[in-house]
Design an enzyme around this catalytic site. Structure first.
Site, short mmCIF file in Angstrom:
data_model
loop_
_atom_site.label_atom_id
_atom_site.label_comp_id
_atom_site.label_asym_id
_atom_site.label_seq_id
_atom_site.Cartn_x
_atom_site.Cartn_y
_atom_site.Cartn_z
N HIS A 155 46.31 62.84 -6.52
CA HIS A 155 45.60 62.91 -5.42
C HIS A 155 44.09 62.24 -6.21
O HIS A 155 43.15 62.96 -5.16
CB HIS A 155 45.61 64.06 -4.68
CG HIS A 155 46.64 64.55 -4.44
ND1 HIS A 155 47.54 64.50 -3.24
CD2 HIS A 155 47.68 65.38 -5.26
CE1 HIS A 155 48.72 64.94 -3.32
NE2 HIS A 155 48.85 65.63 -4.56
N SER A 277 25.65 41.70 -9.06
CA SER A 277 25.24 41.69 -7.71
C SER A 277 24.17 40.77 -7.45
O SER A 277 22.94 40.82 -8.01
CB SER A 277 25.12 43.03 -7.32
OG SER A 277 24.15 42.96 -5.90
#
Ligand code: ARG
Length: 402
Positions: A155, A277
Site C-alpha cells: 500500500h 524541466s
C-alpha cells in the site's frame, strides 16, 4: 500495373486507401520475403516449373534485393502496392519470363503469412536474447549490492524488511519466466504456411517439405485454412508475451520512480539518464522510467487491436488482416526498445546504501517481534495485539525501538 490487374485501372483514391501504410510496413519484410521466395523458386525447380538457369538467376536477383535492402537502396514505391509486388516487379524487370513464373503456386496471402512468420521468428529470438541479457544484468546488480537492506512496501507504506538483492532478483526471475513464454510461442509459430495459397491449398504438386527445410521451419502447417486463420491469432499470442515482459518492466520502473524520489533517495539514476524541466531548474526527472512504464499500456492497445481485427471474419483471407501488420510491428519494436533502454538505465543505476540503512526503521520489525513472542509460547493473536500497542499512532516508537 498491379500484379492482379487485368482490365480497368483502379480509382486512385480507393487504391491509396487500400494500399494504406503497406509500402512502409512491408519494407521491414523484404529480406524475409526474399528468403521465402528463394525457398519457393528452389522448390519450383525441383518440381519442374523452373529450369536450373532460371532458378540460379532468380536466386541471384533475390540475394541482390536483400543486399540492396540492407544498404537502404531497395525502396517499395507507393504505387507498387506492397513489398510482394515490388519484389516481383524487380525480378520481372531484370529477368523477364523467369520473373513472371515466380508467383506460380502461391498467393500473396500465403506469401505475406510466410514473410511475417520468418520476421516474427527473428524478432522473438532477438527478444529472448535481450530479456536474458536484462535478467543477467539484474543478477549482477543484485550480487553487487548484496547485503544492502531495502524496506518492503505494501500500500506504498513500509511493511517488512527486504533486500536490494531480492528486489532485483524478483525481476530476474520474472524475465526468465517471460523467456519461457516466448520460447513456447516460438515453437507454436514455427510452422511453414507457404504452399497453402489463399487458404484452400494449391492444385500443383508443391513439395512443402523442401520449402520447410530451406526456410528452417520445424514443420509444415498442414491445414491451409488454419494457416490463414492463424493470422492475427499467432500475432496476438506474440504480443501477449511482449506484454508480460513489459508488465514486469512496468513494475520495475514504478519501483525505481518511487525509490529515486529525492525525499527517499534509496537509489540514484545516472545523471546522464535523467531529464530536466524547462521551467524548474532544480528538477531531475525520470522520464525514461515513465515511458518504460507507459509502454505496457501502449502494447496492451496493440494486442487488443490484434485480437479484434480478425475476430468474426469467416475462414479464409480477408483484407482486414492487412491491419494486423502495424500493431504487430509496433508492439515488437516497443518491447525491444524498452528492453534496450532498461539495460542502459540499469547500467547507470546505483544504490544509496546510507539512506537505505537509515530507512530500516523499527516498525519494519513488527512481524518479527510478534514471532518472537509466538516462539516463546504466546498465541499469535495475543502476540499481535501486544505488539500493535507499540505502534499506535498516538504513541510513537520510543528511541530504543528504532
Ligand atoms: N497487403 C496484404 C496483406 O497484408 C497482402 C495480401 C493481399 N492479398 C489480397 N488478396 N489482396 O494482407
Amino acid at each position: 500495373m498491379k500484379l492482379w490487374q487485368t482490365a480497368d485501372s483502379m480509382d486512385a483514391r480507393i487504391e491509396a486507401f487500400t494500399i494504406g501504410n503497406d509500402p512502409v510496413l512491408d519494407q521491414e519484410l523484404i529480406p524475409f520475403d526474399c528468403m521465402a521466395t528463394i525457398a519457393h523458386v528452389t522448390m519450383l525447380q525441383e518440381i519442374g516449373i523452373l529450369d536450373a538457369d532460371e532458378t540460379g538467376k532468380l536466386i541471384a536477383a533475390l540475394n541482390d534485393i536483400i543486399n540492396l535492402h540492407s544498404s537502404g537502396q531497395f525502396r517499395i514505391q507507393p504505387n507498387q502496392e506492397d513489398g510482394h509486388s515490388a519484389i516481383e516487379e524487380f525480378l520481372t524487370g531484370r529477368l523477364g519470363s523467369a520473373g513472371k513464373k515466380v508467383h506460380t503456386g502461391r498467393s500473396r496471402n500465403d506469401q505475406v503469412l510466410t514473410a511475417i512468420r520468418l520476421f516474427e521468428k527473428f524478432a522473438i529470438e532477438e527478444l529472448i536474447q535481450l530479456a536474458k541479457k536484462m535478467a543477467d544484468s539484474l543478477q549482477k546488480f543484485a550480487l553487487a549490492n548484496a547485503g544492502i537492506p531495502l524496506p518492503g512496501y505494501t500500500h506504498t507504506r513500509k511493511a517488512m524488511p527486504f533486500t536490494v538483492k531480492d528486489w532485483a532478483m524478483s525481476f530476474h526471475d520474472a524475465l526468465l519466466d517471460d523467456v519461457k513464454l516466448l520460447e513456447c510461442t516460438f515453437e507454436l509459430i514455427d510452422q511453414n504456411p507457404l504452399g497453402t495459397g489463399a487458404g484452400y491449398g494449391v492444385p500443383l504438386p508443391l513439395n512443402r517439405q523442401t520449402t520447410t527445410d530451406l526456410m528452417g521451419f520445424s514443420r509444415i502447417m498442414e491445414n491451409p485454412m488454419y494457416a490463414q486463420n492463424s493470422r492475427g491469432k499467432f500475432e496476438s499470442r506474440i504480443l501477449n508475451d511482449c506484454l508480460m515482459i513489459l508488465y514486469d518492466l512496468n513494475k520495475w520502473a514504478s519501483d525505481l520512480i518511487f525509490f529515486t524520489i529525492p525525499d527517499l533517495g534509496y537509489f540514484n539514476l545516472d545523471p546522464t539518464m535523467v531529464t530536466g524541466s524547462s521551467i524548474m531548474p532544480h528538477k531531475k526527472n525520470p522520464d525514461v522510467l515513465e515511458l518504460i512504464r507507459a509502454s505496457y499500456h501502449q502494447v496492451a492497445g496493440y494486442e487488443y487491436q490484434l485480437k479484434m481485427i480478425p475476430a468474426n471474419l469467416i475462414s479464409g483471407y480477408h483484407r482486414d488482416l492487412q491491419y494486423t501488420k502495424e500493431p504487430l510491428m509496433k508492439g515488437l519494436k516497443t518491447c525491444r526498445d524498452v528492453l534496450e533502454a532498461s539495460l542502459v538505465l540499469l547500467s547507470g543505476l546505483s544504490v544509496n546504501s546510507d539512506n537505505l540503512h537509515s530507512a530500516m526503521t523499527a516498525e519494519l520489525l513488527s512481524v518479527q517481534k510478534v514471532m518472537e513472542l509466538v516462539n516463546s509460547g504466546m498465541p499469535f493473536r495475543d502476540a499481535y495485539r501486544q505488539i500493535s500497542q507499540i505502534y499506535k499512532p498516538d504513541k510513537p516508537a520510543a528511541d530504543s525501538e528504532k
